[in-house]
Design a protein around this motif. Structure first.
Motif, PDB file in Angstrom:
ATOM      1  N   ASP A 230       0.815  -1.222   0.000  1.00  0.00           N
ATOM      2  CA  ASP A 230       0.000   0.000   0.000  1.00  0.00           C
ATOM      3  C   ASP A 230       0.844   1.267   0.000  1.00  0.00           C
ATOM      4  O   ASP A 230       0.433   2.284  -0.559  1.00  0.00           O
ATOM      5  N   LEU A 231       2.018   1.218   0.600  1.00  0.00           N
ATOM      6  CA  LEU A 231       2.913   2.376   0.559  1.00  0.00           C
ATOM      7  C   LEU A 231       3.313   2.679  -0.880  1.00  0.00           C
ATOM      8  O   LEU A 231       3.236   3.829  -1.341  1.00  0.00           O
ATOM      9  N   SER A 232       3.695   1.650  -1.618  1.00  0.00           N
ATOM     10  CA  SER A 232       4.079   1.830  -3.014  1.00  0.00           C
ATOM     11  C   SER A 232       2.888   2.256  -3.860  1.00  0.00           C
ATOM     12  O   SER A 232       2.989   3.192  -4.677  1.00  0.00           O
ATOM     13  N   PHE A 233       1.737   1.608  -3.657  1.00  0.00           N
ATOM     14  CA  PHE A 233       0.549   1.950  -4.452  1.00  0.00           C
ATOM     15  C   PHE A 233       0.106   3.390  -4.190  1.00  0.00           C
ATOM     16  O   PHE A 233      -0.297   4.105  -5.113  1.00  0.00           O
ATOM     17  N   PHE A 234       0.167   3.811  -2.920  1.00  0.00           N
ATOM     18  CA  PHE A 234      -0.282   5.165  -2.584  1.00  0.00           C
ATOM     19  C   PHE A 234       0.625   6.218  -3.205  1.00  0.00           C
ATOM     20  O   PHE A 234       0.140   7.218  -3.765  1.00  0.00           O
ATOM     21  N   PHE A 235       1.943   6.023  -3.136  1.00  0.00           N
ATOM     22  CA  PHE A 235       2.853   6.988  -3.751  1.00  0.00           C
ATOM     23  C   PHE A 235       2.628   7.058  -5.262  1.00  0.00           C
ATOM     24  O   PHE A 235       2.653   8.139  -5.855  1.00  0.00           O
ATOM     25  N   ASN A 236       2.404   5.901  -5.886  1.00  0.00           N
ATOM     26  CA  ASN A 236       2.112   5.897  -7.316  1.00  0.00           C
ATOM     27  C   ASN A 236       0.837   6.663  -7.622  1.00  0.00           C
ATOM     28  O   ASN A 236       0.756   7.376  -8.638  1.00  0.00           O
ATOM     29  N   GLU A 237      -0.163   6.529  -6.757  1.00  0.00           N
ATOM     30  CA  GLU A 237      -1.426   7.235  -6.950  1.00  0.00           C
ATOM     31  C   GLU A 237      -1.236   8.743  -6.820  1.00  0.00           C
ATOM     32  O   GLU A 237      -1.774   9.524  -7.620  1.00  0.00           O
ATOM     33  N   LEU A 238      -0.463   9.169  -5.817  1.00  0.00           N
ATOM     34  CA  LEU A 238      -0.180  10.596  -5.646  1.00  0.00           C
ATOM     35  C   LEU A 238       0.545  11.167  -6.858  1.00  0.00           C
ATOM     36  O   LEU A 238       0.237  12.259  -7.329  1.00  0.00           O
TER      37      LEU A 238
ATOM     38  N   SER B  48       9.161  16.501  -7.208  1.00  0.00           N
ATOM     39  CA  SER B  48      10.500  15.924  -7.360  1.00  0.00           C
ATOM     40  C   SER B  48      10.776  14.904  -6.252  1.00  0.00           C
ATOM     41  O   SER B  48      11.269  13.788  -6.509  1.00  0.00           O
ATOM     42  N   ARG B  49      10.448  15.270  -5.018  1.00  0.00           N
ATOM     43  CA  ARG B  49      10.690  14.371  -3.889  1.00  0.00           C
ATOM     44  C   ARG B  49       9.720  13.200  -3.886  1.00  0.00           C
ATOM     45  O   ARG B  49      10.065  12.096  -3.454  1.00  0.00           O
ATOM     46  N   LEU B  50       8.509  13.435  -4.386  1.00  0.00           N
ATOM     47  CA  LEU B  50       7.545  12.347  -4.512  1.00  0.00           C
ATOM     48  C   LEU B  50       7.999  11.336  -5.560  1.00  0.00           C
ATOM     49  O   LEU B  50       7.828  10.130  -5.375  1.00  0.00           O
ATOM     50  N   THR B  51       8.580  11.815  -6.646  1.00  0.00           N
ATOM     51  CA  THR B  51       9.096  10.917  -7.680  1.00  0.00           C
ATOM     52  C   THR B  51      10.185  10.005  -7.105  1.00  0.00           C
ATOM     53  O   THR B  51      10.199   8.791  -7.363  1.00  0.00           O
ATOM     54  N   THR B  52      11.075  10.587  -6.326  1.00  0.00           N
ATOM     55  CA  THR B  52      12.129   9.791  -5.676  1.00  0.00           C
ATOM     56  C   THR B  52      11.518   8.771  -4.714  1.00  0.00           C
ATOM     57  O   THR B  52      11.912   7.596  -4.696  1.00  0.00           O
ATOM     58  N   ALA B  53      10.542   9.213  -3.927  1.00  0.00           N
ATOM     59  CA  ALA B  53       9.901   8.321  -2.959  1.00  0.00           C
ATOM     60  C   ALA B  53       9.178   7.181  -3.660  1.00  0.00           C
ATOM     61  O   ALA B  53       9.230   6.024  -3.198  1.00  0.00           O
ATOM     62  N   THR B  54       8.519   7.480  -4.756  1.00  0.00           N
ATOM     63  CA  THR B  54       7.791   6.450  -5.496  1.00  0.00           C
ATOM     64  C   THR B  54       8.742   5.376  -6.003  1.00  0.00           C
ATOM     65  O   THR B  54       8.443   4.176  -5.917  1.00  0.00           O
ATOM     66  N   GLY B  55       9.896   5.793  -6.495  1.00  0.00           N
ATOM     67  CA  GLY B  55      10.894   4.835  -6.957  1.00  0.00           C
ATOM     68  C   GLY B  55      11.430   3.969  -5.828  1.00  0.00           C
ATOM     69  O   GLY B  55      11.585   2.746  -5.978  1.00  0.00           O
ATOM     70  N   ARG B  56      11.718   4.572  -4.691  1.00  0.00           N
ATOM     71  CA  ARG B  56      12.231   3.819  -3.550  1.00  0.00           C
ATOM     72  C   ARG B  56      11.200   2.837  -3.004  1.00  0.00           C
ATOM     73  O   ARG B  56      11.533   1.693  -2.674  1.00  0.00           O
ATOM     74  N   ALA B  57       9.942   3.278  -2.913  1.00  0.00           N
ATOM     75  CA  ALA B  57       8.888   2.393  -2.422  1.00  0.00           C
ATOM     76  C   ALA B  57       8.672   1.229  -3.383  1.00  0.00           C
ATOM     77  O   ALA B  57       8.430   0.095  -2.955  1.00  0.00           O
ATOM     78  N   SER B  58       8.771   1.498  -4.673  1.00  0.00           N
ATOM     79  CA  SER B  58       8.625   0.448  -5.676  1.00  0.00           C
ATOM     80  C   SER B  58       9.784  -0.543  -5.599  1.00  0.00           C
ATOM     81  O   SER B  58       9.580  -1.769  -5.671  1.00  0.00           O
ATOM     82  N   ASN B  59      11.002  -0.031  -5.461  1.00  0.00           N
ATOM     83  CA  ASN B  59      12.168  -0.913  -5.331  1.00  0.00           C
ATOM     84  C   ASN B  59      12.060  -1.775  -4.077  1.00  0.00           C
ATOM     85  O   ASN B  59      12.414  -2.963  -4.091  1.00  0.00           O
ATOM     86  N   ALA B  60      11.587  -1.186  -2.991  1.00  0.00           N
ATOM     87  CA  ALA B  60      11.422  -1.936  -1.748  1.00  0.00           C
ATOM     88  C   ALA B  60      10.380  -3.032  -1.918  1.00  0.00           C
ATOM     89  O   ALA B  60      10.566  -4.163  -1.434  1.00  0.00           O
ATOM     90  N   LEU B  61       9.284  -2.715  -2.594  1.00  0.00           N
ATOM     91  CA  LEU B  61       8.240  -3.713  -2.807  1.00  0.00           C
ATOM     92  C   LEU B  61       8.754  -4.862  -3.673  1.00  0.00           C
ATOM     93  O   LEU B  61       8.487  -6.041  -3.372  1.00  0.00           O
ATOM     94  N   ASP B  62       9.486  -4.549  -4.733  1.00  0.00           N
ATOM     95  CA  ASP B  62      10.055  -5.606  -5.581  1.00  0.00           C
ATOM     96  C   ASP B  62      10.973  -6.513  -4.773  1.00  0.00           C
ATOM     97  O   ASP B  62      10.909  -7.752  -4.906  1.00  0.00           O
ATOM     98  N   ALA B  63      11.820  -5.914  -3.942  1.00  0.00           N
ATOM     99  CA  ALA B  63      12.722  -6.719  -3.105  1.00  0.00           C
ATOM    100  C   ALA B  63      11.926  -7.564  -2.124  1.00  0.00           C
ATOM    101  O   ALA B  63      12.239  -8.738  -1.899  1.00  0.00           O
ATOM    102  N   HIS B  64      10.896  -6.972  -1.535  1.00  0.00           N
ATOM    103  CA  HIS B  64      10.053  -7.698  -0.573  1.00  0.00           C
ATOM    104  C   HIS B  64       9.382  -8.896  -1.233  1.00  0.00           C
ATOM    105  O   HIS B  64       9.363 -10.000  -0.667  1.00  0.00           O
ATOM    106  N   LYS B  65       8.842  -8.715  -2.436  1.00  0.00           N
ATOM    107  CA  LYS B  65       8.154  -9.806  -3.138  1.00  0.00           C
ATOM    108  C   LYS B  65       9.117 -10.920  -3.533  1.00  0.00           C
ATOM    109  O   LYS B  65       8.712 -12.078  -3.656  1.00  0.00           O
TER     110      LYS B  65
END
Length: 296
Positions: A216-224, A256-273
């Motif tokens: 949900d962290l990754s999905f929410f940042f993507n939505e924002l 700009s900071r949201l774009t960075t956060a979205t990438g980090r949350a996505s990378n974290a989710l990929d690693a988690h999965k």
């Protein structure tokens, strides 16, 4: 466990539980923040007359972040509403400076901010003028806007909305998720309105069937990011559009900071999965400015 202490986590769910627990202000924090209310209220009553003064914002929603969220009060004034909101802000600032001569008192829209103890204890007073009862006795107010204008606000309706969102899909998860998003804002100095994030995050969680933070962290940042931090309709239907940022400059910085956060949350989710838990923790730690628990 405070933020100054390191605690290890073995799983993602444990890491998020520890991190969110760290964000919750203590009872002492809440009592300290409210300690000057009586003196402030008496001074405002003497100068302007008060219908009432009540707590709003993060502390009243139970979504405050330790060491960052201030206690906010709506001061419903009986005096005549001036044409420009800047007039009442400057007047309230001067009035409270008179009462607290050794305290920093400044305007930070839409509030007058009092920094007690060199900023160790901060209180925000939002001057407001009642304009209508919305429903069930909930009042709508006009409060200072971004420049000199007035904006509509219905803080009690928003408190009820967050409380209702917090009941579904899993009790308590909406407020925890709001704290998670606000922690990102504060630790990474992102100039997005806390109120905007709170309404967006609570609305997002209320639409879910379950809450799993890595997803949900990754999905929410993507939505924002996908909505480009667009103004949003008030989910309570009581006021106008809710702005994400106070200026176009701040919006571009936030994106700009949201774009960075979205990438980090996505990378974290990929690693988690992919069961790369240590790598996921690395990205979550980056996401939250080095404040996330360590992986053990």
């Amino acid at each position: 466990m405070g933020l100054g202490l390191v605690k290890m986590a073995k799983t993602a769910s444990e890491g998020f539980r520890i991190f969110i627990d760290w964000q919750v202000p203590s009872v002492a924090d809440r009592e300290k923040a409210a300690s000057h209310k009586v003196a402030i209220q008496a001074k405002l009553e003497q100068k302007y007359g008060l219908y009432r003064m009540f707590q709003s914002g993060s502390f009243s929603h139970a979504t405050g972040v330790k060491n960052f969220s201030d206690v906010d009060y709506i001061a419903s004034l009986q005096s005549k509403q001036p044409l420009l909101s800047s007039s009442i802000l400057n007047s309230v600032r001067d009035t409270l400076q008179e009462r607290f001569p050794y305290t920093v008192v400044r305007v930070s829209r839409p509030a007058v901010v009092l920094e007690f103890g060199g900023g160790y204890e901060t209180v925000e007073i939002i001057p407001a003028y009642p304009i209508a009862a919305v429903r069930d006795g909930v009042m709508k107010f006009q409060i200072p806007g971004v420049a000199t204008e007035w904006l509509e606000s219905a803080p009690e309706a928003h408190i009820k909305y967050v409380n209702d969102c917090n009941k579904v899909p899993v009790a308590g998860k909406a407020k925890s998720f709001v704290r998670l998003i606000k922690a990102w804002k504060f630790y990474m100095n992102v100039p997005i309105s806390s109120f905007y994030l709170e309404m967006r995050a609570a609305t997002y969680i209320a639409r879910q069937n379950d809450v799993i933070y890595p997803y949900d962290l990754s999905f929410f940042f993507n939505e924002l990011l996908a909505c480009n931090l667009a103004d949003m309709n008030d989910p309570t239907g009581t006021t106008g559009r809710i702005r994400a940022c106070s200026s176009e400059y701040n919006k571009q910085l936030a994106l700009s900071r949201l774009t960075t956060a979205t990438g980090r949350a996505s990378n974290a989710l990929d690693a988690h999965k992919n069961n790369k838990t240590e790598l996921a923790f690395y990205y979550w730690n980056q996401l939250f400015g080095g404040k996330f628990p360590s992986y053990n």
